[in-house]
Design an enzyme around this catalytic site. Structure first.
Site, PDB file in Angstrom:
ATOM      1  N   ASP B   7      18.429 -12.850  -5.947  1.00  0.00           N
ATOM      2  CA  ASP B   7      17.434 -12.788  -4.883  1.00  0.00           C
ATOM      3  C   ASP B   7      16.609 -14.060  -5.018  1.00  0.00           C
ATOM      4  O   ASP B   7      15.709 -14.137  -5.862  1.00  0.00           O
ATOM      5  CB  ASP B   7      16.549 -11.545  -5.057  1.00  0.00           C
ATOM      6  CG  ASP B   7      15.509 -11.428  -3.944  1.00  0.00           C
ATOM      7  OD1 ASP B   7      15.757 -11.940  -2.839  1.00  0.00           O
ATOM      8  OD2 ASP B   7      14.448 -10.825  -4.198  1.00  0.00           O
ATOM      9  N   GLU B  68      21.142 -13.562  -1.617  1.00  0.00           N
ATOM     10  CA  GLU B  68      20.519 -13.113  -0.369  1.00  0.00           C
ATOM     11  C   GLU B  68      20.302 -14.285   0.579  1.00  0.00           C
ATOM     12  O   GLU B  68      19.865 -15.359   0.160  1.00  0.00           O
ATOM     13  CB  GLU B  68      19.172 -12.421  -0.646  1.00  0.00           C
ATOM     14  CG  GLU B  68      18.600 -11.806   0.634  1.00  0.00           C
ATOM     15  CD  GLU B  68      17.493 -10.799   0.367  1.00  0.00           C
ATOM     16  OE1 GLU B  68      17.756  -9.810  -0.334  1.00  0.00           O
ATOM     17  OE2 GLU B  68      16.376 -11.012   0.852  1.00  0.00           O
ATOM     18  N   ASP B 141      11.953  -8.041  -7.090  1.00  0.00           N
ATOM     19  CA  ASP B 141      12.974  -9.094  -6.999  1.00  0.00           C
ATOM     20  C   ASP B 141      14.196  -8.726  -7.827  1.00  0.00           C
ATOM     21  O   ASP B 141      15.327  -9.024  -7.447  1.00  0.00           O
ATOM     22  CB  ASP B 141      12.410 -10.426  -7.495  1.00  0.00           C
ATOM     23  CG  ASP B 141      11.038 -10.709  -6.918  1.00  0.00           C
ATOM     24  OD1 ASP B 141      10.956 -11.457  -5.949  1.00  0.00           O
ATOM     25  OD2 ASP B 141      10.050 -10.143  -7.438  1.00  0.00           O
TER      26      ASP B 141
END
Lengths: 175, 175
Positions: B7, B68, B141
């Site tokens: 992420d 992501e 996260d």
């Protein structure tokens, strides 16, 4: 000092190498455009950019790298790719142990034309004149990269010197 | 298959490693958060991220990396840094010769919660349940990075296999 300027982009990434001292015209060593296909996989495009920049840095052994700063207000469809390319560009300089400085488009325009709102044609024209080139560098990405290098040389790289010391320390410390 | 999910972020970059096969719960191998200071130089921040990701990839030897995708409509003040970090994350996987896949936040949410509009708490809750963890992974996260890895495993990595072949070919070709 020799500076490698990078105008980041995924489809076209301009690279320009200039040697000079603050207040003098400077000499162009070379310019390049690293290209990749919009339809290609993002990982392959960034890998290609990373390799090409590492090769150009190894070939030209610059004292510093100057990268154009990317803003969110640019074309939203392409800005994410440009920002990813700029991350790879900044990293390429840092991994080579070089000081990396970023400049806004206005700073670069002001440095070479005297106006922060100059258009691309003016920047290309001034770069051609300042570096005493026989023909304007093409495409515009290459002219922008040369302008970045000139901008860095003229601003004297004070911040770059401080950062070089920090980078050297970071590289010495085992992680 | 073992997947390392990322992420991306400059201040906090979540990393989660999950092993599993499509349709089964999967097993958490570990999760991490790579941090850097907002006031620090961008080159040092990206260099730190690059090193940390390379180390985690070398340590866990994943079969694939899932990152992501970043969108321009996020917080404009931080999105450029996030996009730069995502470029470095995708590159870290590609440089290790691994297939890299990107997923939108909606795809990840839909994969773990069944809804593309689930909130962070729901994602964390489902990740905790799916991986049978004693406590929710923190910060968010890290939970997002684990969700990315689960998403990649469940989608079976068809595209990843094609891309792996292309990456292998690219690495063989001398430049």
């Amino acid at each position: 000092m020799r500076v490698l300027g990078i105008d980041p982009g995924l489809t076209r990434c301009g690279v320009g190498v200039v040697e000079g001292v603050p207040g003098r015209p400077g000499r162009m060593i070379g310019y390049y455009v690293v290209r990749s296909e919009p339809g290609e996989d993002i990982a392959l495009r960034l890998l290609n950019l990373d390799r090409s920049l590492a090769e150009l840095i190894a070939e030209h052994k610059p004292d510093a790298v100057a990268v154009e700063r990317v803003f969110a207000q640019h074309n939203v469809r392409t800005v994410m790719g440009t920002a990813q390319a700029s991350g790879v560009a900044v990293l390429a300089g840092a991994r080579a142990g070089l000081p990396v400085e970023t400049y806004t488009p206005s700073e670069v325009k002001a440095a070479v034309t005297g106006s922060g709102t100059a258009d691309k044609a003016q920047v290309t024209s001034m770069v051609t004149r300042l570096l005493q080139l026989d023909a304007p560098p093409k495409p515009a990405d290459a002219a922008d990269a040369l302008a970045l290098a000139i901008c860095h040389i003229w601003r004297g790289g004070t911040r770059a010197k401080i950062q070089a010391a920090a980078l050297a320390a970071a590289r010495r410390s085992p992680r």
